[in-house]
Motif scaffolding. Structure first.
Motif, PDB file in Angstrom:
ATOM      1  N   ARG A 240       1.749   6.728  -6.740  1.00 45.50           N
ATOM      2  CA  ARG A 240       0.719   7.703  -7.100  1.00 45.50           C
ATOM      3  C   ARG A 240       1.232   9.122  -6.887  1.00 45.50           C
ATOM      4  O   ARG A 240       1.041   9.997  -7.745  1.00 45.50           O
ATOM      5  N   GLN A 241       1.889   9.343  -5.739  1.00 44.25           N
ATOM      6  CA  GLN A 241       2.442  10.665  -5.473  1.00 44.25           C
ATOM      7  C   GLN A 241       3.497  11.039  -6.510  1.00 44.25           C
ATOM      8  O   GLN A 241       3.569  12.196  -6.940  1.00 44.25           O
ATOM      9  N   GLN A 242       4.305  10.045  -6.906  1.00 45.10           N
ATOM     10  CA  GLN A 242       5.334  10.316  -7.909  1.00 45.10           C
ATOM     11  C   GLN A 242       4.702  10.717  -9.237  1.00 45.10           C
ATOM     12  O   GLN A 242       5.163  11.648  -9.903  1.00 45.10           O
ATOM     13  N   ARG A 243       3.622   9.994  -9.606  1.00 45.10           N
ATOM     14  CA  ARG A 243       2.925  10.352 -10.850  1.00 45.10           C
ATOM     15  C   ARG A 243       2.345  11.757 -10.756  1.00 45.10           C
ATOM     16  O   ARG A 243       2.431  12.538 -11.713  1.00 45.10           O
TER      17      ARG A 243
ATOM     18  N   ARG B 261       0.829  -1.201   0.000  1.00 47.70           N
ATOM     19  CA  ARG B 261       0.000   0.000   0.000  1.00 47.70           C
ATOM     20  C   ARG B 261       0.867   1.255   0.000  1.00 47.70           C
ATOM     21  O   ARG B 261       0.574   2.226  -0.709  1.00 47.70           O
ATOM     22  N   GLU B 262       1.942   1.224   0.774  1.00 45.88           N
ATOM     23  CA  GLU B 262       2.825   2.385   0.815  1.00 45.88           C
ATOM     24  C   GLU B 262       3.516   2.607  -0.524  1.00 45.88           C
ATOM     25  O   GLU B 262       3.658   3.747  -0.976  1.00 45.88           O
ATOM     26  N   VAL B 263       3.937   1.511  -1.168  1.00 47.23           N
ATOM     27  CA  VAL B 263       4.573   1.631  -2.484  1.00 47.23           C
ATOM     28  C   VAL B 263       3.586   2.195  -3.501  1.00 47.23           C
ATOM     29  O   VAL B 263       3.932   3.068  -4.312  1.00 47.23           O
ATOM     30  N   ALA B 264       2.340   1.698  -3.459  1.00 48.58           N
ATOM     31  CA  ALA B 264       1.320   2.199  -4.382  1.00 48.58           C
ATOM     32  C   ALA B 264       1.070   3.689  -4.161  1.00 48.58           C
ATOM     33  O   ALA B 264       0.928   4.464  -5.111  1.00 48.58           O
TER      34      ALA B 264
ATOM     35  N   GLY C 279       2.524  17.340 -12.230  1.00 52.36           N
ATOM     36  CA  GLY C 279       2.609  18.737 -11.823  1.00 52.36           C
ATOM     37  C   GLY C 279       3.849  19.421 -12.372  1.00 52.36           C
ATOM     38  O   GLY C 279       3.774  20.564 -12.844  1.00 52.36           O
ATOM     39  N   VAL C 280       4.976  18.711 -12.307  1.00 51.90           N
ATOM     40  CA  VAL C 280       6.220  19.284 -12.836  1.00 51.90           C
ATOM     41  C   VAL C 280       6.106  19.495 -14.341  1.00 51.90           C
ATOM     42  O   VAL C 280       6.521  20.535 -14.877  1.00 51.90           O
ATOM     43  N   ASP C 281       5.517  18.503 -15.020  1.00 50.67           N
ATOM     44  CA  ASP C 281       5.361  18.621 -16.461  1.00 50.67           C
ATOM     45  C   ASP C 281       4.468  19.808 -16.813  1.00 50.67           C
ATOM     46  O   ASP C 281       4.750  20.549 -17.761  1.00 50.67           O
TER      47      ASP C 281
END
Length: 268
Positions: free
Chosen positions: A113-116, A106-109, A121-123
């Motif tokens: 999600r946060q990374q995406r 769950r933490e990895v997921a 946002g950066v893009d």
């Protein structure tokens, strides 16, 4: 070997003749009779003792076997209990590890999600600064997104009839982006906003700036015609006539040239 129940009868049968001989006063000497009786009794006693020892040994072996069997059973039960405890401990540890694994998943997921989200946002922020291609008044060029937004906002104000706001917006735009590809178009619309507010002299200044910077621009013929209109509003008839004549020479095939001919005809 005779059983224990037969020993009394056997002993009695063996002792009875000796007893009869003693009582009847037989010719055997008393010492021989006593010796006979002692031998029989001794053998009987020895056999009895041997039998008892044999039974005691058998009983001891049986007790030892039973004790060993009991000890082995207890050991087996203890081993089984220990094994069951180990199995329970492993099950508990497995359940704990499974729970930890699910939590990690769950933490990895969530991290993915946060990374995406961060990447999106950066893009999006990067796209705000990346130049984009635009086409305005037949001219194609690259501009910054903020630059594009500022020009379109100023033009929207002009089209909404907010001429004072449009003047402010286009003036600020030209100061902020002096080398923008929007420059000629911005000067054209700024001049028109000033004409709409009867600021004719300033309008002439910006129309002439357009012609000087981009004489081949699509808005150039209209800018020349607008200069003549401002001059006529200022009662500069001679200057207006000269501007219209120059327009016919510079842009003879434009729509503005057709209007200039009509104006010149009216001025005769």
């Amino acid at each position: 070997m005779p059983s224990l129940t037969t020993w009394p009868r056997r002993f009695a049968a063996a002792a009875l003749p000796a007893l009869v001989l003693v009582l009847s006063g037989a010719c055997l000497p008393a010492a021989q009779a006593a010796l006979f009786e002692d031998d029989e009794a001794r053998r009987a006693i020895l056999e009895l003792r041997q039998r008892i020892e044999t039974l005691q040994q058998a009983s001891q072996r049986t007790s030892d076997d039973v004790r060993r069997t009991g000890d082995d059973g207890s050991q087996v039960r203890r081993s089984l209990l220990d094994l069951q405890n180990q199995i329970d401990a492993l099950r508990t540890e497995t359940a704990k590890l499974r729970g930890q694994n699910e939590q990690l998943l769950r933490e990895v997921a969530e991290l993915q999600r946060q990374q995406r989200d961060i990447a999106v946002g950066v893009d999006a922020r990067l796209r705000q600064f990346e130049p984009v291609k635009v086409t305005v008044d037949g001219q194609e060029f690259m501009v910054d997104p903020a630059e594009k937004t500022a020009f379109e906002a100023a033009l929207a104000g002009f089209r909404a009839g907010k001429f004072v706001d449009a003047q402010t917006a286009f003036t600020g735009f030209l100061k902020q982006y002096p080398r923008s590809g929007y420059g000629p178009s911005a000067r054209f619309w700024l001049g028109n906003a000033q004409y709409a507010t009867r600021n004719y002299k300033e309008a002439i200044t910006h129309f002439k700036a357009l012609l000087a910077a981009a004489p081949n621009h699509a808005r150039a013929p209209e800018a020349a015609l607008s200069i003549a209109n401002c001059q006529m509003e200022l009662k500069e008839t001679r200057g207006a006539r000269k501007t219209l004549e120059d327009l016919l020479v510079a842009y003879p095939k434009s729509e503005a040239a057709s209007t200039a001919k009509e104006r010149l005809a009216q001025m005769k």
